[in-house]
Design a protein around this motif. Sequence first.
Motif, PDB file in Angstrom:
ATOM      1  N   PRO A 119      11.305  19.348  -0.599  1.00 62.56           N
ATOM      2  CA  PRO A 119      10.614  19.178   0.117  1.00 62.56           C
ATOM      3  C   PRO A 119       9.845  17.777  -0.232  1.00 62.56           C
ATOM      4  O   PRO A 119      10.596  16.415  -1.449  1.00 62.56           O
ATOM      5  N   ILE A 120       9.637  16.707   1.030  1.00 57.17           N
ATOM      6  CA  ILE A 120       8.933  15.993   0.704  1.00 57.17           C
ATOM      7  C   ILE A 120       7.375  15.568  -0.980  1.00 57.17           C
ATOM      8  O   ILE A 120       6.732  16.561  -0.721  1.00 57.17           O
ATOM      9  N   THR A 121       7.347  14.559  -1.318  1.00 54.29           N
ATOM     10  CA  THR A 121       6.803  14.444  -2.195  1.00 54.29           C
ATOM     11  C   THR A 121       5.753  12.905  -2.431  1.00 54.29           C
ATOM     12  O   THR A 121       6.371  12.373  -1.595  1.00 54.29           O
ATOM     13  N   GLN A 122       5.131  12.696  -3.490  1.00 56.71           N
ATOM     14  CA  GLN A 122       4.524  11.357  -3.736  1.00 56.71           C
ATOM     15  C   GLN A 122       5.481  10.714  -4.629  1.00 56.71           C
ATOM     16  O   GLN A 122       5.786   9.272  -3.572  1.00 56.71           O
ATOM     17  N   ALA A 123       6.740  11.273  -4.607  1.00 59.02           N
ATOM     18  CA  ALA A 123       6.886  10.513  -5.954  1.00 59.02           C
ATOM     19  C   ALA A 123       7.888  10.087  -4.786  1.00 59.02           C
ATOM     20  O   ALA A 123       8.785   8.298  -4.498  1.00 59.02           O
ATOM     21  N   MET A 124       8.857  10.738  -4.014  1.00 59.79           N
ATOM     22  CA  MET A 124       9.580   9.929  -2.676  1.00 59.79           C
ATOM     23  C   MET A 124       9.214   8.408  -1.938  1.00 59.79           C
ATOM     24  O   MET A 124       9.485   8.206  -1.626  1.00 59.79           O
ATOM     25  N   LEU A 125       7.785   9.309  -2.071  1.00 58.60           N
ATOM     26  CA  LEU A 125       7.425   8.375  -1.021  1.00 58.60           C
ATOM     27  C   LEU A 125       7.335   6.508  -1.887  1.00 58.60           C
ATOM     28  O   LEU A 125       7.066   5.462  -1.270  1.00 58.60           O
ATOM     29  N   GLU A 126       6.795   6.773  -2.988  1.00 59.92           N
ATOM     30  CA  GLU A 126       6.206   6.023  -3.629  1.00 59.92           C
ATOM     31  C   GLU A 126       8.163   5.373  -4.223  1.00 59.92           C
ATOM     32  O   GLU A 126       7.836   4.092  -4.043  1.00 59.92           O
ATOM     33  N   TYR A 127       8.654   5.934  -3.258  1.00 63.62           N
ATOM     34  CA  TYR A 127      10.138   5.213  -4.062  1.00 63.62           C
ATOM     35  C   TYR A 127      10.812   4.771  -2.641  1.00 63.62           C
ATOM     36  O   TYR A 127      11.187   3.714  -2.864  1.00 63.62           O
ATOM     37  N   LEU A 128      10.265   5.307  -1.490  1.00 60.74           N
ATOM     38  CA  LEU A 128      10.795   4.469  -0.389  1.00 60.74           C
ATOM     39  C   LEU A 128       9.688   3.568  -0.137  1.00 60.74           C
ATOM     40  O   LEU A 128      10.278   2.357   0.360  1.00 60.74           O
ATOM     41  N   LYS A 129       8.327   3.364  -0.795  1.00 62.56           N
ATOM     42  CA  LYS A 129       8.056   2.064  -0.894  1.00 62.56           C
ATOM     43  C   LYS A 129       7.973   1.294  -1.243  1.00 62.56           C
ATOM     44  O   LYS A 129       8.887  -0.058  -0.854  1.00 62.56           O
ATOM     45  N   LYS A 130       9.157   1.718  -2.648  1.00 66.78           N
ATOM     46  CA  LYS A 130       9.782   0.321  -3.323  1.00 66.78           C
ATOM     47  C   LYS A 130      11.045  -0.100  -2.783  1.00 66.78           C
ATOM     48  O   LYS A 130      11.122  -1.449  -2.594  1.00 66.78           O
ATOM     49  N   LYS A 131      11.799   0.672  -2.196  1.00 66.64           N
ATOM     50  CA  LYS A 131      12.492   0.778  -1.521  1.00 66.64           C
ATOM     51  C   LYS A 131      13.122  -0.070  -0.749  1.00 66.64           C
ATOM     52  O   LYS A 131      13.636  -1.270   0.638  1.00 66.64           O
ATOM     53  N   MET A 132      11.968   0.104   0.564  1.00 64.16           N
ATOM     54  CA  MET A 132      11.934  -0.647   2.550  1.00 64.16           C
ATOM     55  C   MET A 132      10.880  -1.710   1.756  1.00 64.16           C
ATOM     56  O   MET A 132      10.873  -2.105   3.096  1.00 64.16           O
ATOM     57  N   GLY A 133      10.388  -1.994   1.387  1.00 66.32           N
ATOM     58  CA  GLY A 133       8.551  -3.061   0.332  1.00 66.32           C
ATOM     59  C   GLY A 133       9.735  -4.143   1.109  1.00 66.32           C
ATOM     60  O   GLY A 133       9.025  -5.585   1.209  1.00 66.32           O
TER      61      GLY A 133
END
Length: 133
Positions: A119-133
């Motif tokens: 499932p989608i997780t907070q950690a996943m979103l943090e990882y995506l923020k860094k990757k896309m930021g």
Amino acid sequence: MFEQILCIDDDPITLMLCKKVIAKSSFSQEVISAHNGEEALSHFNNLKYNNKISKKPELIFLDLNMPVMGGWEFLDHFTSQAYSEFNSAKVIVLSSTIDPEDLAKAKKYPIIIDFLSKPITQAMLEYLKKKMG
């Protein structure tokens, strides 16, 4: 932070979890959902028809295995010329199975920026923020 994210999944629990986790992490102002690829394409057709192209999802979380129209079929339509004005949206495949064949197939779509397991997780979103930021 994204203005709008689209979650495409046939499982209502996954959609609810997506909305909750994204809201909690301030990852997006708005989360909309579709239960299969066909419903998602209808959403884009409505935006086009009503000339609301400015209000388009910037990111799409996509399940692959869904009834009516699955993720791959959705991608084939969505990456076609007919939906070119929406192709700035990035896609993250969220799947319950990480099949090596699916991973290889995903590389053929430049619009897919990642392939993650549910499932989608907070950690996943943090990882995506860094990757896309």
